[in-house]
Design a protein around this motif. Structure first.
Motif, PDB file in Angstrom:
ATOM      1  N   THR A 196       0.842  -1.190   0.000  1.00  0.00           N
ATOM      2  CA  THR A 196       0.000   0.000   0.000  1.00  0.00           C
ATOM      3  C   THR A 196       0.879   1.243   0.000  1.00  0.00           C
ATOM      4  OG1 THR A 196      -1.623  -1.190   1.323  1.00  0.00           O
ATOM      5  CG2 THR A 196      -1.832   1.222   1.239  1.00  0.00           C
ATOM      6  N   PRO A 197       0.675   2.140  -0.955  1.00  0.00           N
ATOM      7  CA  PRO A 197       1.503   3.353  -0.963  1.00  0.00           C
ATOM      8  C   PRO A 197       1.123   4.290   0.186  1.00  0.00           C
ATOM      9  CG  PRO A 197      -0.103   3.431  -2.743  1.00  0.00           C
ATOM     10  CD  PRO A 197      -0.246   2.093  -2.086  1.00  0.00           C
ATOM     11  N   TYR A 198       2.123   4.930   0.742  1.00  0.00           N
ATOM     12  CA  TYR A 198       1.921   5.933   1.777  1.00  0.00           C
ATOM     13  C   TYR A 198       2.381   7.269   1.231  1.00  0.00           C
ATOM     14  CZ  TYR A 198       0.984   2.405   5.322  1.00  0.00           C
ATOM     15  OH  TYR A 198       0.422   1.395   6.052  1.00  0.00           O
ATOM     16  N   LEU A 199       1.485   8.228   1.191  1.00  0.00           N
ATOM     17  CA  LEU A 199       1.829   9.555   0.712  1.00  0.00           C
ATOM     18  C   LEU A 199       2.721  10.229   1.743  1.00  0.00           C
ATOM     19  CD1 LEU A 199       1.449  11.772  -1.416  1.00  0.00           C
ATOM     20  CD2 LEU A 199      -0.541  12.534  -0.121  1.00  0.00           C
ATOM     21  N   ARG A 200       3.904  10.662   1.326  1.00  0.00           N
ATOM     22  CA  ARG A 200       4.854  11.313   2.215  1.00  0.00           C
ATOM     23  C   ARG A 200       5.282  12.631   1.582  1.00  0.00           C
ATOM     24  NH1 ARG A 200       4.930   8.650   6.923  1.00  0.00           N
ATOM     25  NH2 ARG A 200       7.097   9.096   7.295  1.00  0.00           N
ATOM     26  N   VAL A 201       5.298  13.675   2.358  1.00  0.00           N
ATOM     27  CA  VAL A 201       5.778  14.969   1.888  1.00  0.00           C
ATOM     28  C   VAL A 201       7.289  14.993   2.057  1.00  0.00           C
ATOM     29  CG1 VAL A 201       5.741  17.448   2.308  1.00  0.00           C
ATOM     30  CG2 VAL A 201       3.626  16.133   2.490  1.00  0.00           C
ATOM     31  N   GLU A 202       8.004  15.321   0.998  1.00  0.00           N
ATOM     32  CA  GLU A 202       9.458  15.429   1.079  1.00  0.00           C
ATOM     33  C   GLU A 202       9.798  16.829   1.555  1.00  0.00           C
ATOM     34  OE1 GLU A 202      12.999  15.272   1.648  1.00  0.00           O
ATOM     35  OE2 GLU A 202      12.123  13.365   1.068  1.00  0.00           O
ATOM     36  N   ALA A 203      10.156  16.922   2.835  1.00  0.00           N
ATOM     37  CA  ALA A 203      10.405  18.221   3.468  1.00  0.00           C
ATOM     38  C   ALA A 203      11.858  18.673   3.335  1.00  0.00           C
ATOM     39  CB  ALA A 203      10.027  18.146   4.941  1.00  0.00           C
TER      40      ALA A 203
END
Length: 196
Positions: free
Chosen positions: A21-28
């Motif tokens: 399952t993909p997990y949306l992650r913000v690249e900070a």
């Protein structure tokens, strides 16, 4: 390639595959949670930081410029939080672990990365508790891990993943592992003992 094959042979097949399952992650561009451990290569040119945000970030030294991000398989709750990191002296391989692998294996794992290619190449498993600290011998030949609970410590051949030693006689969580310049292993634990 030899290392990946050896590590695959050393680690039993997982009870289940890691989640897809993909997990949306913000690249900070930086960590977004506490940094638990640091590691530096022998030349002092590469810094690795392990965090509760489920990433290992690489930084070039001395300027501190970002040099890459390594990601482990993640799932809900604490799965993927990283409590420990170690770099080989040449900075080409990285070991990272924490609350890793439990969501699908019901045991824990230590992940191995090729730093140059920025990809996972293997894992050491099963482990009975989360890894809280890692250390490599000065020559990069041995990898030691402090485990939570009363699971003690384990030492592997860092080149092929073969288990060399373990000590499960701890009466409290192992806290830190370190190699002396002459490659002796020293550990500390919540049971109040320092072991050599």
């Amino acid at each position: 390639l030899f290392l990946a094959a050896a590590l695959a042979a050393a680690a039993p097949a997982p009870a289940q595959a890691p989640p897809t399952t993909p997990y949306l992650r913000v690249e900070a561009g930086a960590h977004t949670a506490p940094v638990n451990r640091l590691a530096v290569d022998a030349a002092g040119r590469l810094l690795a930081t392990a965090s509760d945000d489920r990433t290992v970030r690489l930084w070039s030294l001395p300027d501190g410029a970002p040099a890459g991000v390594l990601r482990v398989p993640i799932a809900e709750e604490a799965e993927g939080e990283l409590y420990a990191v170690a770099l080989t002296p040449d900075g080409r391989r990285l070991f990272a672990a924490g609350f890793t692998g439990f969501a699908w294996d019901r045991s824990f794992a230590l992940y191995i990365f090729d730093v140059v290619e920025k990809r996972m190449i293997g894992r050491l498993a099963p482990l009975p508790a989360p890894v809280v600290h890692l250390a490599l011998s000065p020559d990069g030949a041995r990898l030691a891990a402090a485990l939570g609970g009363t699971a003690g410590i384990r030492v592997w051949d860092a080149r092929n993943g073969r288990l060399l030693a373990e000590d499960t006689s701890y009466r409290g969580p192992a806290r830190m592992v370190a190699f002396t310049p002459d490659a002796a292993l020293v550990t500390t634990a919540a049971d109040g003992l320092v072991r050599l």
